[in-house]
Enzyme design. Structure first.
Site, mmCIF file in Angstrom:
data_model
loop_
_atom_site.group_PDB
_atom_site.id
_atom_site.type_symbol
_atom_site.label_atom_id
_atom_site.label_comp_id
_atom_site.label_asym_id
_atom_site.label_seq_id
_atom_site.Cartn_x
_atom_site.Cartn_y
_atom_site.Cartn_z
ATOM 1 N N SER A 105 -32.803 21.752 -33.201
ATOM 2 C CA SER A 105 -33.911 22.444 -33.891
ATOM 3 C C SER A 105 -33.651 22.429 -35.443
ATOM 4 O O SER A 105 -32.606 21.956 -35.917
ATOM 5 C CB SER A 105 -33.716 24.122 -33.530
ATOM 6 O OG SER A 105 -34.577 24.761 -34.246
ATOM 7 N N TYR A 148 -28.250 31.513 -33.236
ATOM 8 C CA TYR A 148 -29.352 30.227 -32.825
ATOM 9 C C TYR A 148 -28.990 29.198 -33.841
ATOM 10 O O TYR A 148 -28.862 27.884 -33.401
ATOM 11 C CB TYR A 148 -30.736 30.859 -32.752
ATOM 12 C CG TYR A 148 -31.581 29.585 -32.383
ATOM 13 C CD1 TYR A 148 -31.663 29.307 -31.084
ATOM 14 C CD2 TYR A 148 -32.529 28.919 -33.349
ATOM 15 C CE1 TYR A 148 -32.491 27.981 -30.815
ATOM 16 C CE2 TYR A 148 -33.325 28.024 -32.884
ATOM 17 C CZ TYR A 148 -33.420 27.752 -31.478
ATOM 18 O OH TYR A 148 -34.165 26.593 -31.093
#
Length: 263
Positions: free
Chosen positions: A143, A156
């Site tokens: 990501s 995350y």
């Protein structure tokens, strides 16, 4: 009808989001599918809606956070469908974190088990056989949150930064073997994971558009690709900002909902 000799792609997280979008795109291109999900019924319903013939696809029930479970799914794929040409580790968790909350330390453990250990376990059943064959592609989905730590995204961002570093290590290890390692860094993609984000999402793109660009990057063997490219430039800009400027800009950004508040 897909030929039994058609190439095979193995995809985790296939019941929704990026994983399902990738499965759709590969099916349209005539590939055979080996799909992994905890919610097998949802994958079966999706395959029926797509009009896929049974010879084109198979689904394996597994939880990528359970190492034995995902390794067994990979082994079952090889036994039933053969050795994949492409393996895409797209299953992941995206949840906000507050280090002051005790429950979120457990969240961090669970998230790393899925996003990092699960990714390595996804690749494990195939790596030696791909090296012996002399070809294959392993794809890790990271990501843009990997590039700089985002407030409220400690777990995350850390996990996706680890995906980038792990895939880079594996890529170097595989050099000369014929096995390619591709790292994809999605920006904001319209999926159930992003639907609850309480902040603006620049360059938000449909999952189908992401899958199209991702498939091209995988076919080209790109070692590292940010999708869409505009987010790549934004990420590069954020990377070079002095910490004091970055901190001031991001401190007022909305936080991703924590698991306890996400329902």
């Amino acid at each position: 009808m897909t030929s039994p000799q058609a190439p095979l792609v193995f995809i985790t997280g296939a019941s929704s989001g990026i994983g399902q979008a990738l499965a759709t795109r590969y099916a349209q291109a005539g590939w055979r599918l080996a799909l992994v999900a905890r919610r097998v019924a949802e994958v079966e319903a999706w395959a029926a809606a797509q009009g896929l013939v049974r010879a084109q696809w198979a689904v394996y029930r597994a939880d990528v956070a359970d190492t034995d479970s995902i390794v067994a799914a990979g082994q079952a794929c090889i036994a039933a469908q053969g050795l994949p040409d492409v393996v895409i580790a797209s299953a992941g968790i995206s949840v906000g974190m507050d280090t002051a909350e005790r429950a979120d330390i457990d969240l961090l453990r669970d998230l790393l088990a899925t996003n990092n250990v699960g990714l390595a376990a996804t690749f494990h059943p195939f790596l030696a056989a791909m090296r012996a064959r002399g070809r294959g592609t392993l794809v890790g989905v990271a990501s843009v949150a990997a590039i700089r730590g985002l407030p409220g995204h400690g777990a995350y961002s850390a996990s996706k930064a680890a995906v980038v570093a792990y895939c880079e290590s594996l890529r170097v290890e595989c050099r000369g073997s014929g096995v390619r390692v591709v790292t994809l860094l999605p920006g904001y993609v319209a999926t159930p994971l992003t639907a609850r984000n309480p902040y603006s999402m620049p360059f938000l793109m449909p999952a189908a558009d992401f899958a199209e660009r991702a498939m091209r990057a995988i076919a080209a063997g790109d070692s590292y690709r940010v999708i869409p490219w505009q987010m790549g430039w934004v990420a590069k800009l954020l990377r070079v900002l002095p910490n004091r400027v970055y901190d001031r800009l991001l401190s007022r950004r909305g936080r991703k909902p924590r698991r306890a508040s996400a329902g």
